[in-house]
Write a protein that holds these residues in place. Structure first.
Motif: not given
Length: 895
Positions: A831-835, A866-877, A861-864, A522-529
């Motif tokens: 979580g991203a869908v809800a955000g 996507a960024v979180l999913l990349v972070v999630a992949a790194l945090a999971s690895t 709304m699409m970029a936010a 939610m915050l990242l989408a607002g910052a992107g706008v």
């Protein structure tokens, strides 16, 4: 007759309050409270009206809540601890504090992580709250500031279009003399920056000067440190008196009372100093001022309603109200029709000064505050997840304590003491961070942010941090305790699973991670706008090209430049020197730079020719005088006709270049060249049409009439020069100072600034909001990534034996990594869908800040997510890779 039963809602809430009481107190007195409530209702309710019955119910709630607070106070302080009620005493609390401190010292990494996480959230919130409090909540720094009102003229014939015009001289006289509801009126001339050169010094010094009326200081409730304020007798051209700031008095007059009445040389003329104003005083619109001079209010323009050049702030008289003031202003408006066509179209607008100062900033500040509240919520969720992980390792211990008689209240106290101690430590760290954050916020804050000079961390901010920390600690403690003080602990006490370490609450922690990801998205989408909006503003076509242009001010003293020919002669001589500087391409001068808003507006009408009738209707148009190569320097294209040249002398008919927007509005499809305008008593011929410049970086095209300096200057000696160069403009400043000294060594080249920076101040609010929101969004992404990493690391640790079995049976490391990463991405996706959904719903709150982009911009709304999913992949690895490095034998032997 059957008595009316008490309202069911009232009884339910009362029962809830009773349930929250300490167990022992509730057992002894809870039922009595409910029965007393029913008895009182049954005895009296039939004779009451609905209002009294509602009051009885609310009163019962309040009284029972007080009893609840008292019962817990007794429990915490030790009263009743030994009376068999099972309540917790002060010794219990002290014991829990000691045990908690010992436990935290054994887990310093956990404690430091929680304290720093909370400190970040509390510190950022405290800093933003301090700004919000100083700008929106704290009283104005003037006596009875709520009695101050800003006064404007408006166009009654065009409601809503011109509601906030500056005032003309006759309007000022009406307000001062014919409105009893105004005890005093402060009038100032601030439509253009003014300064004076201080002489009698080794090096000329430019001082910030403001021309004000006699009642100026009285209106704001300030009296001089020494001396007197201005009188109405000073409001004439011949007046040579001034009031100086305490700083100027101490630096240039020795700070001695006996120096009052002596003179300072200002702009080459001696001014008698009649008063000294303390440095604490700042003008609400202009900020710090060095010198105040009397404003001439009895000159030639006294009867002209079309020259809107003054600002007025009034103080309501004792007993007066905004309503009584409005009634008096309505009476004045009704009489304007008798004063001629210019006055007939004018009315008054009155606005509380606080609203006038902060009204435009309030939505931006509230949006920023909303963002940091989301960040605080995200940090709280992250800390709750950390504390749940820590509590999971103690689940067997808690169960054993329950089995030997520890009450749920005692167990809840453990968690609450721990969370409150950590939160208070986080609050202390947050105060340190708040000081740094506040400095950074003010560094990027708009220059015109109201009360910016008074924003500092004070008692309100410290109280906010302390109270917020304690409350946050209490909430976190109860939230952490809730899953661990249920009946399930009793079964665990007798169980024999493994080493006794429970599985914790992986489902709850996973839910918390989803919430973190949603908030971060939610915050990242607002910052992107806002980022896209800021990009659009920075790349908008303003009609001019500010790149490679330097601007600066030069003020000419009346004593040496007392006529228009002398002023223009200075411009030509100075520009000749500037053109000789290597790298300079063109140079010009103007009364106002482009894209800086409305300035010096005059009613402008079509006319049939010189000394011929003009249209009754008029348009408020910005009037600017220019000279030199002004149009070439800012690259404002002449699309029809010509710019000014040497034939436009002072003794020929007035000639004007108009903006394309003004030509379109006045003449439509007609050719504007050769047409005539009537402006401020002058007939002027249109000789050229310039490309329309933007009124502001985000505003519409400006209606502008450009005049040559020789014909329109009218004694104006505040000059803004523009220089275009083929070299870096900052490097020209020493050469420009030398060029000015060769023309007049007593003048000061003031505020040299690139034009890009000057115009950029017009989007300072958008830049401020976008910068802060982006910073908060980055922090949110980092916190969400840490939360996801913590959950997955915990889950991998719990499944270590399973992973060992898989490896022993031949599973490769890649399969294990994929298993963990899929789990992490599954959490992040939900979580991203809800955000994204939350960002979409809340997008309207950013509508006032965006330009050229939707507040629900699909790209953001699409970029936010996507960024979180990349972070999630790194945090999971990372935890997955660590798990594959453990040998199967070691994993199988682990318990």
């Amino acid at each position: 007759m059957t008595p009316r039963p008490p309202p069911l809602t009232g009884v339910r809430l009362l029962r809830l309050i009773v349930r929250l009481m300490p167990p022992g107190f509730r057992q002894r007195h809870g039922q009595d409270v409910l029965e007393c409530y029913r008895d009182a209702w049954d005895a009296e309710a039939e004779s009451w009206g609905w209002g009294k019955r509602a009051g009885f119910v609310v009163g019962a709630w309040v009284s029972t809540t007080r009893t609840l607070a008292g019962a817990w106070w007794m429990a915490m302080t030790g009263r009743g601890a030994r009376d068999g009620t099972g309540m917790m005493g002060g010794a219990t609390v002290r014991s829990e504090v000691r045990q908690t401190l010992r436990r935290l010292t054994r887990k310093p990494g956990f404690a430091v992580m929680v304290v720093l996480t909370l400190g970040m959230g509390i510190g950022v919130n405290t800093a933003v709250f301090t700004v919000l409090h100083s700008v929106l909540l704290a009283p104005l720094p003037y006596e009875d500031g709520e009695q101050l009102v800003r006064l404007y003229l408006n166009r009654v014939d065009r409601p809503g279009e011109f509601d906030y015009l500056n005032l003309s001289t006759p309007a000022i006289h009406e307000l001062r003399d014919e409105t009893p509801s105004l005890g005093s009126v402060a009038v100032l001339e601030n439509h253009t920056p003014e300064g004076v050169d201080l002489g009698d010094t080794d090096r000329p010094e430019r001082l910030r000067m403001l021309r004000v009326s006699a009642e100026y200081f009285e209106t704001f409730g300030y009296t001089p440190l020494v001396g007197r304020v201005f009188e109405r007798a000073d409001e004439v051209t011949e007046s040579r008196v001034a009031i100086v700031s305490e700083d100027v008095w101490s630096r240039h007059m020795g700070g001695r009372a006996e120096s009052l009445g002596s003179s300072l040389t200002l702009d080459g003329e001696p001014y008698r100093i009649v008063g000294v104003m303390i440095d604490d005083f700042e003008d609400p619109l202009e900020g710090a001022v060095d010198v105040w001079m009397p404003l001439e209010l009895y000159g030639e323009g006294e009867a002209y309603w079309g020259n809107n050049w003054l600002t007025a702030i009034g103080r309501l008289a004792p007993g007066a109200t905004p309503t009584s003031l409005r009634a008096e202003l309505d009476v004045l408006e009704g009489r304007h029709a008798l004063l001629g066509p210019d006055a007939a179209e004018k009315g008054f607008t009155d606005v509380p000064l606080r609203e006038d100062l902060v009204g435009s900033s309030r939505p931006m500040l509230l949006a920023v505050m909303g963002a940091v509240v989301v960040l605080l919520l995200l940090t709280a969720v992250n800390v709750t997840s950390l504390m749940l992980a820590g509590a999971a390792a103690r689940e067997r211990e808690l169960a054993i304590r329950t089995s030997i008689g520890a009450s749920r209240g005692v167990l809840a106290l453990q968690f609450t003491v721990e969370s409150v101690l950590l939160a208070l430590a986080g609050g202390a760290a947050g105060l340190v961070l708040a000081v740094v954050t506040l400095d950074l916020i003010l560094l990027v804050a708009p220059a015109d942010l109201p009360m910016a000079g008074r924003i500092r961390l004070g008692g309100a901010g410290i109280a906010f941090a302390g109270g917020g920390s304690a409350l946050l600690g209490l909430v976190l403690g109860l939230a952490t305790a809730a899953p661990f003080i249920g009946p399930r602990l009793e079964g665990l006490a007798t169980g024999t699973r493994g080493d006794g370490t429970a599985q914790g609450r992986p489902g709850l922690r996973a839910t918390l991670v989803r919430v973190e990801v949603a908030l971060a998205v939610m915050l990242l989408a607002g910052a992107g706008v806002l980022g896209r909006s800021l990009y659009n503003l920075q790349h908008r076509d303003l009609g001019v090209d500010p790149a490679s242009v330097l601007t600066f001010h030069v003020g000419l003293p009346d004593v040496r430049y007392g006529s228009d020919p002398l002023i223009h002669d200075f411009s030509e001589r100075f520009h000749a020197q500037v053109r000789a500087i290597p790298g300079v391409e063109t140079v010009g001068v103007t009364s106002r730079l482009p894209a800086l808003g409305s300035f010096n507006t005059f009613g402008t009408r079509r006319a049939d020719g010189p000394d011929r009738p003009w249209d009754v209707d008029n348009i408020s148009v910005n009037q600017r005088w220019v000279a030199g190569e002004y149009f070439e320097t800012i690259e404002l294209e002449i699309v029809r006709g010509r710019a000014f040249d040497a034939t436009d002398e002072a003794d020929v008919p007035y000639r004007t270049v108009v903006s394309q927007a003004l030509a379109d509005q006045l003449f439509g499809d007609e050719d504007p060249l050769g047409q005539w305008l009537y402006i401020a008593g002058r007939y002027t011929e249109i000789v050229g049409v310039a490309e329309t410049e933007a009124s502001t970086p985000r505003g519409p095209g400006a209606l502008v009439a450009y005049h040559h300096q020789r014909q329109w200057i009218s004694g104006s000696r505040e000059m803004t020069h523009v220089v275009r160069a083929a070299v870096p403009v900052a490097g020209l400043i020493p050469a420009l100072r030398d060029a000015l000294a060769r023309v007049d060594g007593e003048l000061v080249l003031n505020e040299p600034t690139p034009l890009t920076e000057v115009i950029g101040r017009g989007i300072a609010v958008e830049r401020f909001a976008a910068t802060l929101l982006l910073c908060f969004a980055v922090l949110a992404v980092a916190v969400a990534g840490l939360g996801l990493y913590g959950v997955l690391a915990h889950l991998v640790g719990q499944r270590r034996r399973e992973i060992g079995i898989r490896r022993a049976l031949g599973a490769n490391g890649g399969g294990v990594v994929a298993l963990v990463v899929r789990r992490g991405l599954a959490l992040a996706v939900t979580g991203a869908v809800a955000g994204v959904g939350a960002a979409w719903l809340l997008g309207s709150f950013l509508e006032f800040l965006v330009f050229g982009v939707s507040p629900r911009d699909p790209l953001a709304m699409m970029a936010a997510p996507a960024v979180l999913l990349v972070v999630a992949a790194l945090a999971s690895t990372l935890p997955a890779v660590r798990a594959t490095r453990v040998s199967p034998l070691t994993a199988l032997e682990s318990r």
